[in-house]
Design a protein around this motif. Structure first.
Motif, PDB file in Angstrom:
ATOM      1  N   THR A 124       0.816  -1.207   0.000  1.00  0.00           N
ATOM      2  CA  THR A 124       0.000   0.000   0.000  1.00  0.00           C
ATOM      3  C   THR A 124       0.853   1.262   0.000  1.00  0.00           C
ATOM      4  O   THR A 124       1.865   1.347   0.695  1.00  0.00           O
ATOM      5  N   SER A 146     -11.950  -4.400   5.658  1.00  0.00           N
ATOM      6  CA  SER A 146     -12.032  -4.410   4.198  1.00  0.00           C
ATOM      7  C   SER A 146     -12.656  -3.138   3.648  1.00  0.00           C
ATOM      8  O   SER A 146     -12.301  -2.695   2.561  1.00  0.00           O
ATOM      9  N   ASP A 150     -10.677  -1.111   0.792  1.00  0.00           N
ATOM     10  CA  ASP A 150     -11.328  -0.866  -0.494  1.00  0.00           C
ATOM     11  C   ASP A 150     -12.791  -0.512  -0.273  1.00  0.00           C
ATOM     12  O   ASP A 150     -13.653  -1.385  -0.241  1.00  0.00           O
ATOM     13  N   SER A 153     -15.517  -2.056  -2.638  1.00  0.00           N
ATOM     14  CA  SER A 153     -15.598  -3.507  -2.773  1.00  0.00           C
ATOM     15  C   SER A 153     -17.040  -3.995  -2.723  1.00  0.00           C
ATOM     16  O   SER A 153     -17.857  -3.504  -1.954  1.00  0.00           O
ATOM     17  N   GLY A 158     -16.647  -5.683   2.383  1.00  0.00           N
ATOM     18  CA  GLY A 158     -16.260  -4.348   1.962  1.00  0.00           C
ATOM     19  C   GLY A 158     -17.150  -3.229   2.444  1.00  0.00           C
ATOM     20  O   GLY A 158     -16.684  -2.158   2.784  1.00  0.00           O
TER      21      GLY A 158
END
Length: 180
Positions: A124, A146, A150, A153, A158
């Protein structure tokens, strides 16, 4: 510039001190007594679990009590041994697939309960990593790991958020996880 040298997240929550290799442990923790979805964030330098875990455990042993077990989602770790030796004790390791957020490490110690840390992927960008780490250690933050890694996602992890107000319906949660 490494995250340890930056001012992108609060130094008050940053762990000080070098790892065995002389590199700074990249860790933030939620202040004691704060209620949040995550207990902080860890940014390992590689996906080598045997190399990365000991510095984290050494720090957390002092902070939260001796870490005895750790579990991760194996999707992000190519090799997970059954245990890792840290100083004079051994930490038993486990893994799951669908049951755990792939961006979390669960840490169990002699104290009550367990701790959950966001695992920032090693590759990252430093500014993005710093922002994720700062958010994960904010008191009251409700993002899943998550969702921090993202936010767009479509993975079931996500967009999930944890509701710490009110009891959890474990049976309903189990049906969601297993599709029953």
């Amino acid at each position: 510039m490494t995250i340890g040298d930056s001012e992108l997240y609060s130094p008050a929550r940053r762990t000080a001190g070098p790892t065995r290799d002389g590199e700074e442990l990249r860790l933030t923790v939620t202040p004691a007594g704060a209620t949040s979805r995550l207990d902080g964030a860890w940014w390992p330098r590689s996906r080598d679990f045997e190399r990365e875990l000991p510095p984290l455990v050494r720090d957390l042993d002092q902070r939260w009590g001796r870490v005895t077990h750790a579990t991760v989602n194996r999707r992000l770790w190519p090799s997970i041994p059954p245990h890792v030796t840290v100083g004079t004790h051994s930490v038993r390791l486990g893994w799951f697939d669908a049951e755990e957020d792939p961006h979390v490490i669960y840490l169990f110690s002699y104290g009550p309960g367990h701790r959950e840390l966001l695992v920032v992927p090693p590759e990252t960008d430093p500014r993005h990593a710093a922002a994720m780490m700062a958010t994960a250690s904010l008191p009251g933050d409700l993002h899943t790991a998550s969702a921090l890694v993202d936010p767009t996602s479509t993975d079931r992890w996500g967009s999930a958020r944890w509701n710490h107000i009110g009891p959890r319906d474990w049976n309903a949660e189990q049906r969601t996880v297993h599709g029953a």
